[in-house]
Scaffold this active site. Structure first.
Site, PDB file in Angstrom:
ATOM      1  CG  PHE A   1      20.045  20.322   9.388  1.00  7.57           C
ATOM      2  CD1 PHE A   1      19.953  19.158  10.122  1.00  7.57           C
ATOM      3  CD2 PHE A   1      19.321  21.433   9.812  1.00  7.57           C
ATOM      4  CE1 PHE A   1      19.150  19.085  11.249  1.00  7.57           C
ATOM      5  CE2 PHE A   1      18.514  21.376  10.937  1.00  7.57           C
ATOM      6  CZ  PHE A   1      18.430  20.190  11.666  1.00  7.57           C
TER       7      PHE A   1
ATOM      8  CG  ASP B   1      25.628  17.490   8.271  1.00  2.03           C
ATOM      9  OD1 ASP B   1      24.819  18.050   7.506  1.00  2.03           O
ATOM     10  OD2 ASP B   1      25.668  16.256   8.436  1.00  2.03           O
ATOM     11  CB  SER B   2      24.606  14.542  12.610  1.00  2.00           C
ATOM     12  OG  SER B   2      23.911  14.104  11.459  1.00  2.00           O
TER      13      SER B   2
ATOM     14  CG  ASP C   1      18.384  22.776   3.389  1.00  2.00           C
ATOM     15  OD1 ASP C   1      17.197  22.422   3.249  1.00  2.00           O
ATOM     16  OD2 ASP C   1      19.266  22.584   2.533  1.00  2.00           O
TER      17      ASP C   1
ATOM     18  CB  CYS D   1      13.246  18.984   1.291  1.00  2.00           C
ATOM     19  SG  CYS D   1      14.056  17.864   2.449  1.00  2.00           S
TER      20      CYS D   1
END
Length: 413
Positions: free
Chosen positions: A244, A266-267, A316, A356
């Site tokens: 991520f 990452d996407s 993350d 988060c």
């Protein structure tokens, strides 16, 4: 005309305040006496007057004692958010004072030379519930996420614009939580001149482009500043995997820390394009970063099936549980990611894992990670707890403000 409008707006707010009271049910004043700034709808006995969304109300206990003044939100489960613990009128000078106070608290960080970016306003912890403002050089990006923040939108923007060195205020009030307040998304320039060049921030000697118009949140993850440095200091000679990765905050710090190899997933194609730009911006050559566009979970499973392993893995993910109601579903995703992370670590390797999500407590997150290690068949120990950087303060009586949780776990060889 504008001055006349402001006069009548302030007069109307003062008149409304004198007429409007929020009366609590018996016994529901305890949290306010402990100075927790949220009043849930279930604690409200009645309203006296006819407040509109964002209006200031005087909060009283069932026996009539004045407890606080707060912003009213009729559509949210959080019916009111406290502005102040004294009976007072909320007016433009209130926001000027609060913004100046918050800016003074960050002045030393911005003057240190370590960075030109900081979280300027951190919601309830700075006495401005629903207001998030991040400063990137001469640009402040603000999120107004509550009915009260929306009500005082122009005055908050004026207060931010008045700070030394600020050339513009950009709004990114497009987070999903605004829907819980009955507010539509807003985005665009609020004050000042448009950007004439790409916005660049520096952190620990590295540079990053910040995409304030379409990037995540306000454009960059300032909360991970200290944790980026932690990774940089332990990366020497290691094979590092950044999951991520967004704009490459962790990945680039690993490169700067002389990692043996860096892989980042990452996407989002645009996010990876920005991360590649950051590599160029910092004139990095070796080691080259392996950028992978794809679903993180699927990619980790492919790594597992092919026997690929790493010395350090960073997890993350974006916010998976904005409220406690989403915690169960989020827990499954967190466990899956951490289980795969543990399986991909070399013996003695480190997992830097973060949440988060405000709806996932620190205790729950540790339990999730412990369960993932158990299912992965590894013995692991916590070597450090990570939190948001110091410009993201947490009120002692408002633990919800500590949204970022991080664990540094080492797999026993």
């Amino acid at each position: 005309m504008e001055q006349q409008f402001r006069f009548f707006q302030q007069f109307g707010q003062q008149w409304q305040f004198r007429l409007t009271r929020l009366i609590l049910k018996p016994g529901r004043e305890k949290s306010l006496k402990r100075r927790h700034p949220w009043i849930f709808s279930g604690a409200v006995a009645r309203l006296e007057g006819s407040p509109q969304s964002g209006d200031t109300v005087e909060v009283r206990s069932a026996d009539g004692a004045v407890l606080a003044v707060a912003a009213y939100s009729p559509q949210s489960q959080i019916a009111a958010r406290v502005w102040d613990w004294r009976a007072r009128t909320i007016a433009p000078d209130f926001f000027q004072q609060r913004v100046c106070r918050a800016a003074r608290a960050r002045a030393q960080l911005l003057a240190s030379g370590l960075t030109n970016a900081a979280r300027l306003i951190h919601g309830e912890s700075d006495g401005l519930p629903g207001v998030i403002a991040d400063q990137y050089g001469d640009t402040v990006v603000v999120q107004l996420l509550s009915a009260g923040a929306e009500r005082w939108r122009d005055d908050i923007a004026d207060a931010l614009m008045s700070q030394p060195g600020v050339a513009r205020v950009w709004e990114r009030s497009d987070a999903d939580v605004r829907g819980l307040e009955g507010l539509p998304p807003r985005s665009g320039l609020l004050r000042g001149a448009t950007l004439a060049a790409p916005l660049i921030v520096h952190e620990h000697g590295l540079q990053f482009k910040v995409e304030i118009e379409a990037g995540h949140k306000t454009g960059y993850y300032l909360d991970q500043r200290d944790n980026h440095l932690f990774l940089k200091n332990i990366s020497n000679g290691c094979a590092v995997l950044d999951c991520f990765c967004y704009s490459g905050g962790f990945a680039l710090h690993a490169v700067a820390g002389h990692a043996k190899s860096v892989t980042a997933i990452d996407s989002s194609g645009p996010a990876l394009a920005g991360a590649r730009d950051n590599v160029t911006l910092n004139h990095f050559h070796l080691p080259p970063v392996e950028w992978i566009e794809g679903d993180v979970f699927q990619t980790l499973r492919q790594f597992r099936d092919s026997g690929r392993c790493f010395d350090i893995i960073v997890l993350d993910p974006p916010k998976l549980a904005p409220t406690a109601a989403h915690a169960e579903k989020a827990a499954r995703a967190y466990k899956d990611a951490n289980l795969l992370g543990f399986k991909l670590l070399n013996p003695g390797g480190l997992l830097l894992t973060y949440s988060c999500s405000g709806g996932v407590s620190a205790d729950l997150f540790q339990k999730i990670v412990a369960g993932a290690a158990l299912d992965a068949g590894v013995d692991a120990r916590i070597e450090a707890w990570h939190h948001a950087a110091s410009d993201h303060p947490v009120l002692l009586n408002f633990p919800e403000g500590e949204y970022l949780k991080g664990l540094v776990c080492r797999v026993n060889p």
